[in-house]
Motif scaffolding. Structure first.
Motif, PDB file in Angstrom:
ATOM      1  N   ILE A  98       0.838  -1.196   0.000  1.00  0.00           N
ATOM      2  CA  ILE A  98       0.000   0.000   0.000  1.00  0.00           C
ATOM      3  C   ILE A  98       0.875   1.248   0.000  1.00  0.00           C
ATOM      4  CG2 ILE A  98      -0.162   0.074   2.524  1.00  0.00           C
ATOM      5  CD1 ILE A  98      -2.968   1.210   2.213  1.00  0.00           C
ATOM      6  N   SER A  99       0.424   2.277  -0.636  1.00  0.00           N
ATOM      7  CA  SER A  99       1.121   3.562  -0.593  1.00  0.00           C
ATOM      8  C   SER A  99       1.039   4.135   0.825  1.00  0.00           C
ATOM      9  CB  SER A  99       0.472   4.542  -1.580  1.00  0.00           C
ATOM     10  OG  SER A  99       0.902   5.857  -1.330  1.00  0.00           O
ATOM     11  N   VAL A 100       2.152   4.610   1.338  1.00  0.00           N
ATOM     12  CA  VAL A 100       2.178   5.158   2.699  1.00  0.00           C
ATOM     13  C   VAL A 100       1.255   6.372   2.818  1.00  0.00           C
ATOM     14  CG1 VAL A 100       4.483   4.324   3.248  1.00  0.00           C
ATOM     15  CG2 VAL A 100       4.220   6.555   2.142  1.00  0.00           C
ATOM     16  N   PHE A 101       1.009   7.044   1.712  1.00  0.00           N
ATOM     17  CA  PHE A 101       0.148   8.226   1.740  1.00  0.00           C
ATOM     18  C   PHE A 101      -1.324   7.855   1.943  1.00  0.00           C
ATOM     19  CE2 PHE A 101       3.789   9.342  -0.990  1.00  0.00           C
ATOM     20  CZ  PHE A 101       4.306  10.390  -0.233  1.00  0.00           C
ATOM     21  N   LYS A 102      -1.666   6.597   1.644  1.00  0.00           N
ATOM     22  CA  LYS A 102      -3.044   6.157   1.804  1.00  0.00           C
ATOM     23  C   LYS A 102      -3.340   5.618   3.201  1.00  0.00           C
ATOM     24  CE  LYS A 102      -3.720   4.826  -3.053  1.00  0.00           C
ATOM     25  NZ  LYS A 102      -4.073   3.692  -3.956  1.00  0.00           N
ATOM     26  N   ILE A 103      -2.298   5.318   3.983  1.00  0.00           N
ATOM     27  CA  ILE A 103      -2.485   4.644   5.272  1.00  0.00           C
ATOM     28  C   ILE A 103      -3.418   5.405   6.216  1.00  0.00           C
ATOM     29  CG2 ILE A 103      -1.317   3.884   7.374  1.00  0.00           C
ATOM     30  CD1 ILE A 103       1.052   3.089   5.573  1.00  0.00           C
ATOM     31  N   PRO A 104      -3.249   6.725   6.400  1.00  0.00           N
ATOM     32  CA  PRO A 104      -4.167   7.429   7.315  1.00  0.00           C
ATOM     33  C   PRO A 104      -5.627   7.325   6.885  1.00  0.00           C
ATOM     34  CG  PRO A 104      -2.256   8.786   6.820  1.00  0.00           C
ATOM     35  CD  PRO A 104      -2.209   7.625   5.876  1.00  0.00           C
ATOM     36  N   PHE A 105      -5.873   7.335   5.572  1.00  0.00           N
ATOM     37  CA  PHE A 105      -7.243   7.253   5.062  1.00  0.00           C
ATOM     38  C   PHE A 105      -7.811   5.851   5.262  1.00  0.00           C
ATOM     39  CE2 PHE A 105      -4.972  10.502   2.611  1.00  0.00           C
ATOM     40  CZ  PHE A 105      -5.778  11.599   2.862  1.00  0.00           C
ATOM     41  N   VAL A 106      -6.953   4.840   5.072  1.00  0.00           N
ATOM     42  CA  VAL A 106      -7.392   3.458   5.304  1.00  0.00           C
ATOM     43  C   VAL A 106      -7.751   3.258   6.765  1.00  0.00           C
ATOM     44  CG1 VAL A 106      -6.715   1.031   5.276  1.00  0.00           C
ATOM     45  CG2 VAL A 106      -6.043   2.526   3.388  1.00  0.00           C
ATOM     46  N   LEU A 107      -6.883   3.718   7.665  1.00  0.00           N
ATOM     47  CA  LEU A 107      -7.127   3.545   9.092  1.00  0.00           C
ATOM     48  C   LEU A 107      -8.407   4.244   9.531  1.00  0.00           C
ATOM     49  CD1 LEU A 107      -3.509   3.959  10.528  1.00  0.00           C
ATOM     50  CD2 LEU A 107      -4.801   1.851  10.198  1.00  0.00           C
ATOM     51  N   LYS A 108      -8.642   5.426   8.982  1.00  0.00           N
ATOM     52  CA  LYS A 108      -9.867   6.158   9.316  1.00  0.00           C
ATOM     53  C   LYS A 108     -11.096   5.365   8.884  1.00  0.00           C
ATOM     54  CE  LYS A 108     -12.112  10.665   8.792  1.00  0.00           C
ATOM     55  NZ  LYS A 108     -12.009  12.028   8.193  1.00  0.00           N
ATOM     56  N   ARG A 109     -11.043   4.783   7.688  1.00  0.00           N
ATOM     57  CA  ARG A 109     -12.170   4.003   7.191  1.00  0.00           C
ATOM     58  C   ARG A 109     -12.365   2.724   7.997  1.00  0.00           C
ATOM     59  NH1 ARG A 109     -13.978   4.234   2.001  1.00  0.00           N
ATOM     60  NH2 ARG A 109     -15.232   2.416   2.609  1.00  0.00           N
ATOM     61  N   VAL A 110     -11.256   2.082   8.350  1.00  0.00           N
ATOM     62  CA  VAL A 110     -11.343   0.847   9.147  1.00  0.00           C
ATOM     63  C   VAL A 110     -12.033   1.127  10.471  1.00  0.00           C
ATOM     64  CG1 VAL A 110     -10.010  -0.854  10.454  1.00  0.00           C
ATOM     65  CG2 VAL A 110      -9.370  -0.330   8.093  1.00  0.00           C
ATOM     66  N   LYS A 111     -11.647   2.198  11.137  1.00  0.00           N
ATOM     67  CA  LYS A 111     -12.261   2.538  12.432  1.00  0.00           C
ATOM     68  C   LYS A 111     -13.727   2.920  12.269  1.00  0.00           C
ATOM     69  CE  LYS A 111      -8.591   5.140  13.364  1.00  0.00           C
ATOM     70  NZ  LYS A 111      -7.602   6.028  14.032  1.00  0.00           N
ATOM     71  N   SER A 112     -14.032   3.579  11.147  1.00  0.00           N
ATOM     72  CA  SER A 112     -15.423   3.938  10.882  1.00  0.00           C
ATOM     73  C   SER A 112     -16.275   2.690  10.660  1.00  0.00           C
ATOM     74  CB  SER A 112     -15.500   4.853   9.657  1.00  0.00           C
ATOM     75  OG  SER A 112     -16.837   5.128   9.316  1.00  0.00           O
ATOM     76  N   GLU A 113     -15.758   1.750   9.872  1.00  0.00           N
ATOM     77  CA  GLU A 113     -16.485   0.505   9.612  1.00  0.00           C
ATOM     78  C   GLU A 113     -16.603  -0.329  10.888  1.00  0.00           C
ATOM     79  OE1 GLU A 113     -18.038  -0.357   6.809  1.00  0.00           O
ATOM     80  OE2 GLU A 113     -17.436   1.571   5.948  1.00  0.00           O
ATOM     81  N   LEU A 114     -15.569  -0.300  11.695  1.00  0.00           N
ATOM     82  CA  LEU A 114     -15.581  -1.072  12.934  1.00  0.00           C
ATOM     83  C   LEU A 114     -16.668  -0.573  13.883  1.00  0.00           C
ATOM     84  CD1 LEU A 114     -14.054  -3.382  14.414  1.00  0.00           C
ATOM     85  CD2 LEU A 114     -12.697  -1.598  15.529  1.00  0.00           C
ATOM     86  N   SER A 115     -16.977   0.709  13.816  1.00  0.00           N
ATOM     87  CA  SER A 115     -18.003   1.268  14.700  1.00  0.00           C
ATOM     88  C   SER A 115     -19.353   0.592  14.487  1.00  0.00           C
ATOM     89  CB  SER A 115     -18.130   2.783  14.480  1.00  0.00           C
ATOM     90  OG  SER A 115     -18.683   3.065  13.202  1.00  0.00           O
ATOM     91  N   HIS A 116     -19.596   0.073  13.269  1.00  0.00           N
ATOM     92  CA  HIS A 116     -20.861  -0.606  12.980  1.00  0.00           C
ATOM     93  C   HIS A 116     -20.900  -2.032  13.534  1.00  0.00           C
ATOM     94  CE1 HIS A 116     -21.704   2.794  10.471  1.00  0.00           C
ATOM     95  NE2 HIS A 116     -20.754   2.507   9.604  1.00  0.00           N
ATOM     96  N   LYS A 117     -19.709  -2.574  13.842  1.00  0.00           N
ATOM     97  CA  LYS A 117     -19.618  -3.948  14.326  1.00  0.00           C
ATOM     98  C   LYS A 117     -19.289  -4.030  15.809  1.00  0.00           C
ATOM     99  CE  LYS A 117     -17.738  -5.717   9.926  1.00  0.00           C
ATOM    100  NZ  LYS A 117     -18.693  -6.806   9.673  1.00  0.00           N
ATOM    101  N   ILE A 118     -19.016  -2.884  16.439  1.00  0.00           N
ATOM    102  CA  ILE A 118     -18.402  -2.887  17.760  1.00  0.00           C
ATOM    103  C   ILE A 118     -19.248  -3.610  18.816  1.00  0.00           C
ATOM    104  CG2 ILE A 118     -19.307  -0.702  18.666  1.00  0.00           C
ATOM    105  CD1 ILE A 118     -15.622  -1.756  18.772  1.00  0.00           C
ATOM    106  N   ARG A 119     -20.568  -3.515  18.701  1.00  0.00           N
ATOM    107  CA  ARG A 119     -21.417  -4.175  19.691  1.00  0.00           C
ATOM    108  C   ARG A 119     -21.539  -5.676  19.460  1.00  0.00           C
ATOM    109  NH1 ARG A 119     -24.138   0.891  19.214  1.00  0.00           N
ATOM    110  NH2 ARG A 119     -24.221   1.999  21.209  1.00  0.00           N
ATOM    111  N   GLU A 120     -21.065  -6.137  18.301  1.00  0.00           N
ATOM    112  CA  GLU A 120     -21.075  -7.572  18.015  1.00  0.00           C
ATOM    113  C   GLU A 120     -19.831  -8.264  18.566  1.00  0.00           C
ATOM    114  OE1 GLU A 120     -21.325  -8.033  13.811  1.00  0.00           O
ATOM    115  OE2 GLU A 120     -22.919  -6.530  13.601  1.00  0.00           O
TER     116      GLU A 120
END
Length: 229
Positions: A59-81
């Protein structure tokens, strides 16, 4: 010096988020242009540090912050599971009853952490949460904690499941406990020489009992120790 504060990483240490992270990361691989994780590769990848894993994914290092932000956002929908690591709630109760101050330092969001803790009735065990630390910047948050709480490094111990957690503890001059039930393998963790390497949550209680005993005996530092059960 008396140990006062026990600081936990969140993902993989307190919460069993490994499978959710893999699923989310794979679902985003096409969008961000990196290689998804094959099931057969997962055990091998556990031997890699976060930096090595990033290199492996291409992965491009420049994309990492955006990926991490999306991962945490998606995780918020699963967190109670998601579930706590087995026996962690009982260990938290035991440690709290012994008078320790418990806290969390995580690169996840404080909102996700609070959703999880509240859902599992664990929120009252923790005195503070520092969320949104950078991927390789937890040592800065640990140092911030020491300053804000007016603590000495010997009064704090940090528990995590990744090689970068050990790095952050060492850089902050606090003791480290590496746990083998999370994101990195026991081999990868051992190579980073944490102060302690444990396989089960209840081993943490044993470590801290011995820690306090040795502090009284003026033995405040440990060689790398693996607790076997």
């Amino acid at each position: 010096m008396t140990l006062k504060v026990i600081v936990f990483d969140f993902d993989g240490t307190l919460a069993d988020t490994y499978d959710a992270f893999i699923e989310i990361a794979n679902s985003l691989s096409g969008e961000f242009g990196y290689k998804p994780v094959d099931i057969k590769e997962q055990e091998t990848l556990k031997n890699l540090s976060a930096k090595a894993l990033i290199k492996q994914s291409e992965i491009s290092v420049f994309k990492i912050p955006f990926v991490l932000k999306r991962v945490k956002s998606e995780l918020s929908h699963k967190i109670r599971e998601l579930e706590p690591i087995k026996d962690i709630p009982h260990c938290l109760k035991e440690l709290k009853n012994q008078g320790y101050s418990l806290g969390i330092i995580t690169s996840n969001t404080e909102e996700n952490v609070m959703k999880f803790l509240t859902h599992h009735n664990l929120e009252n065990f923790f005195d503070f949460i520092y969320g949104e630390s950078t991927l390789f910047g937890k040592h800065r948050i640990i140092k911030k904690l020491l300053k804000e709480k007016q603590l000495l490094p010997d009064e704090v111990i940090y528990i995590g499941d990744e090689t970068r957690d050990i790095y952050s503890a060492k850089k902050s001059r606090v003791q480290s406990v590496a746990v083998t039930w999370g994101f990195n393998s026991s081999q990868a963790l051992a190579e980073q020489e944490p102060d302690f390497l444990i396989n089960k949550p209840y081993e943490l209680v044993t470590i801290l009992q011995n820690y306090q005993y040795d502090v009284i005996s003026d033995k405040t530092h440990f060689n790398s120790v693996t607790i076997q059960t």
